[in-house]
Design a protein around this motif. Structure first.
Motif, PDB file in Angstrom:
ATOM      1  N   SER A 184     -82.044  52.827 -23.473  1.00  0.00           N
ATOM      2  CA  SER A 184     -82.510  51.603 -22.825  1.00  0.00           C
ATOM      3  C   SER A 184     -81.563  50.449 -23.142  1.00  0.00           C
ATOM      4  O   SER A 184     -80.815  50.490 -24.127  1.00  0.00           O
ATOM      5  N   GLU A 185     -81.625  49.428 -22.311  1.00  0.00           N
ATOM      6  CA  GLU A 185     -80.797  48.242 -22.540  1.00  0.00           C
ATOM      7  C   GLU A 185     -81.109  47.634 -23.905  1.00  0.00           C
ATOM      8  O   GLU A 185     -80.214  47.230 -24.642  1.00  0.00           O
ATOM      9  N   ARG A 186     -82.392  47.588 -24.253  1.00  0.00           N
ATOM     10  CA  ARG A 186     -82.788  47.001 -25.536  1.00  0.00           C
ATOM     11  C   ARG A 186     -82.247  47.809 -26.715  1.00  0.00           C
ATOM     12  O   ARG A 186     -81.727  47.248 -27.678  1.00  0.00           O
ATOM     13  N   THR A 187     -82.379  49.120 -26.642  1.00  0.00           N
ATOM     14  CA  THR A 187     -81.845  49.969 -27.714  1.00  0.00           C
ATOM     15  C   THR A 187     -80.342  49.780 -27.839  1.00  0.00           C
ATOM     16  O   THR A 187     -79.807  49.637 -28.939  1.00  0.00           O
ATOM     17  N   TYR A 188     -79.669  49.757 -26.709  1.00  0.00           N
ATOM     18  CA  TYR A 188     -78.216  49.575 -26.695  1.00  0.00           C
ATOM     19  C   TYR A 188     -77.822  48.247 -27.330  1.00  0.00           C
ATOM     20  O   TYR A 188     -76.995  48.202 -28.238  1.00  0.00           O
ATOM     21  N   SER A 189     -78.433  47.160 -26.838  1.00  0.00           N
ATOM     22  CA  SER A 189     -77.984  45.836 -27.274  1.00  0.00           C
ATOM     23  C   SER A 189     -78.460  45.480 -28.674  1.00  0.00           C
ATOM     24  O   SER A 189     -77.687  44.983 -29.476  1.00  0.00           O
ATOM     25  N   SER A 190     -79.715  45.716 -28.979  1.00  0.00           N
ATOM     26  CA  SER A 190     -80.219  45.237 -30.269  1.00  0.00           C
ATOM     27  C   SER A 190     -80.109  46.252 -31.392  1.00  0.00           C
ATOM     28  O   SER A 190     -80.012  45.870 -32.552  1.00  0.00           O
ATOM     29  N   LYS A 191     -80.110  47.514 -31.070  1.00  0.00           N
ATOM     30  CA  LYS A 191     -80.063  48.507 -32.143  1.00  0.00           C
ATOM     31  C   LYS A 191     -78.675  49.086 -32.351  1.00  0.00           C
ATOM     32  O   LYS A 191     -78.245  49.266 -33.478  1.00  0.00           O
ATOM     33  N   ILE A 192     -77.985  49.383 -31.287  1.00  0.00           N
ATOM     34  CA  ILE A 192     -76.689  50.044 -31.452  1.00  0.00           C
ATOM     35  C   ILE A 192     -75.550  49.024 -31.498  1.00  0.00           C
ATOM     36  O   ILE A 192     -74.823  48.939 -32.490  1.00  0.00           O
ATOM     37  N   ARG A 193     -75.392  48.229 -30.443  1.00  0.00           N
ATOM     38  CA  ARG A 193     -74.251  47.293 -30.378  1.00  0.00           C
ATOM     39  C   ARG A 193     -74.323  46.217 -31.451  1.00  0.00           C
ATOM     40  O   ARG A 193     -73.354  45.981 -32.173  1.00  0.00           O
ATOM     41  N   ASP A 194     -75.465  45.536 -31.564  1.00  0.00           N
ATOM     42  CA  ASP A 194     -75.566  44.434 -32.524  1.00  0.00           C
ATOM     43  C   ASP A 194     -75.384  44.914 -33.961  1.00  0.00           C
ATOM     44  O   ASP A 194     -74.727  44.252 -34.762  1.00  0.00           O
ATOM     45  N   ARG A 195     -75.933  46.059 -34.271  1.00  0.00           N
ATOM     46  CA  ARG A 195     -75.764  46.592 -35.634  1.00  0.00           C
ATOM     47  C   ARG A 195     -74.318  46.979 -35.895  1.00  0.00           C
ATOM     48  O   ARG A 195     -73.784  46.742 -36.981  1.00  0.00           O
ATOM     49  N   ALA A 196     -73.673  47.572 -34.891  1.00  0.00           N
ATOM     50  CA  ALA A 196     -72.254  47.924 -35.045  1.00  0.00           C
ATOM     51  C   ALA A 196     -71.411  46.679 -35.273  1.00  0.00           C
ATOM     52  O   ALA A 196     -70.522  46.661 -36.131  1.00  0.00           O
TER      53      ALA A 196
END
Length: 120
Positions: free
Chosen positions: A85-97
């Motif tokens: 999902s967009e949320r998983t991508y942006s807040s969990k994967i991208r932002d953490r990276a």
């Protein structure tokens, strides 16, 4: 990037993306200097230290030759398999990276500086 405001997260993300763009452009040099080689190694080591999904995202979205033509939407809808999902991508994967890369490249003082400048 839990604990950080959206403004702080965006500053961290912007700083990291600037370094990743520098990496990508310097890779085009025919004869990189020793300083460039050390910069490449620093970025490579930081990215290699990320969890698999985060490392994949950074390499594909920001470091590949095609990265200028890949959008975030393509990443989470088409390139991640299975899609996320967009949320998983942006807040969990991208932002953490992005936060982990910032910490790896510049240490905790960089994050503290971002927070103090945002609060002024």
């Amino acid at each position: 990037m839990s604990g950080l405001s959206n403004r702080e997260k965006n500053k961290v993300k912007k700083a990291v993306i600037t370094e990743l763009e520098k990496y990508r452009y310097l890779k085009w040099l025919q004869e990189p200097t020793q300083e460039h080689k050390e910069f490449f190694q620093t970025i490579d080591n930081a990215v290699e230290g990320l969890p698999e999904k985060e490392s994949f995202l950074i390499r594909k979205r920001y470091l590949s030759n095609e990265s200028e033509y890949i959008t975030d939407s393509q990443m989470y809808n088409e390139i991640f398999d299975p899609p996320v999902s967009e949320r998983t991508y942006s807040s969990k994967i991208r932002d953490r990276a992005m936060l982990k890369l910032a910490l790896s490249l510049w240490g905790g003082n960089f994050i503290d500086d971002i927070i103090s400048k945002t609060n002024q």
